[in-house]
Scaffold this motif. Sequence first.
Motif, short mmCIF file in Angstrom:
data_model
loop_
_atom_site.label_atom_id
_atom_site.label_comp_id
_atom_site.label_asym_id
_atom_site.label_seq_id
_atom_site.Cartn_x
_atom_site.Cartn_y
_atom_site.Cartn_z
N LYS A 31 0.84 -1.19 0.00
CA LYS A 31 0.00 0.00 0.00
C LYS A 31 0.88 1.24 0.00
O LYS A 31 2.10 1.16 0.22
CB LYS A 31 -0.93 0.01 1.21
CG LYS A 31 -0.26 0.12 2.56
CD LYS A 31 -1.29 0.13 3.66
CE LYS A 31 -0.66 0.42 5.03
NZ LYS A 31 0.32 -0.60 5.45
N GLU A 32 0.28 2.37 -0.30
CA GLU A 32 0.99 3.65 -0.32
C GLU A 32 1.78 3.84 0.96
O GLU A 32 1.27 3.65 2.07
CB GLU A 32 -0.02 4.79 -0.46
CG GLU A 32 0.59 6.17 -0.60
CD GLU A 32 0.87 6.56 -2.05
OE1 GLU A 32 1.45 7.65 -2.26
OE2 GLU A 32 0.51 5.79 -2.95
N HIS A 137 5.24 1.97 -9.11
CA HIS A 137 4.30 3.09 -9.27
C HIS A 137 3.48 2.95 -10.55
O HIS A 137 2.27 3.17 -10.57
CB HIS A 137 5.05 4.42 -9.25
CG HIS A 137 4.16 5.60 -9.44
ND1 HIS A 137 4.25 6.44 -10.53
CD2 HIS A 137 3.12 6.07 -8.68
CE1 HIS A 137 3.32 7.38 -10.43
NE2 HIS A 137 2.63 7.18 -9.32
N ILE A 142 0.95 3.25 -6.83
CA ILE A 142 1.25 3.69 -5.47
C ILE A 142 2.70 4.15 -5.38
O ILE A 142 3.56 3.77 -6.18
CB ILE A 142 1.02 2.55 -4.45
CG1 ILE A 142 1.85 1.31 -4.81
CG2 ILE A 142 -0.46 2.22 -4.35
CD1 ILE A 142 1.78 0.20 -3.76
N HIS A 143 2.97 5.00 -4.39
CA HIS A 143 4.32 5.45 -4.09
C HIS A 143 4.83 4.69 -2.87
O HIS A 143 4.16 4.69 -1.83
CB HIS A 143 4.36 6.96 -3.82
CG HIS A 143 4.08 7.78 -5.03
ND1 HIS A 143 5.02 8.05 -6.00
CD2 HIS A 143 2.95 8.41 -5.44
CE1 HIS A 143 4.50 8.81 -6.95
NE2 HIS A 143 3.23 9.04 -6.63
#
Length: 268
Positions: A31-32, A137, A142-143
């Motif tokens: 997750k981010e 990404h 996501i980052h």
Amino acid sequence: MLVEPIKTDIITSKFDLYEFIDHILNNKAMKEGDVMVIASKIISIAQGRMKPINEIHPTEMAYALANEYQIDPHMAQAVLEEADIVMGGVPRVITSLKNGILVAFGGVDRSNVPEGYLVSWPVDPAGTAQSIHDHIHQSKGIHVGVIISDSQVVPLRAGTYGVAIGIAGFLGMIDQIGYEDLFGKKMVVTRWNIADNLASAANLVMGETTECSPIAFISDAPIELSDRPANHLTAMLTMEPSECMIFGCLKSWGSDFDNPSIEISQIS
């Protein structure tokens, strides 16, 4: 903060790193703001950096180094080819600098690879970390933080700990100079190396021998995501020798060590 190891099959030949990462992410979601820690050795194998020892041809200098520090001449030659500076050593271990990091054998290793082979550090760890970050990404939207890790030692402390040799996607170093402590005194020299701390946390679950866990996911880590280039983020983790409390007090550390033509130097 949760640190979770990811088990894989034993890998002994060059492979597609990004297909490997996609396979892992299809089975374990990130997750981010999570951090992926990847052992440098698995990156090296993907890059084809594993080599048969009998294909290495020791030079006269390698034989001299091997004799002085009681190691195999082929290993000594590999160290000469990989290390930025060979500083000296003790019996069975050569001390060196590689990418600004104090490391044994110039990052060359014979553990966790088939008998008769050795493996060197990955090429451009920071650039590889950036590429992995960008791939995640683009594929997942996501980052995340990415750390390429290896084992290192601290002077006068027994044993190994994790060190980040390349990072991307987050600030690995937090400068706390000027911050106040519990009693209102301002910090003068303190910097918080989050990247190495996270690499060490991951090292505890990734292991050093038969764990077969070359990747760990860290969730809820105290990181600040960043879009700065990985080479800049990684460079922030090192310092000039003259600023180091250990190197700065070594009498024989001087201008000669800044000369790229110097291949072997002895510190005393």
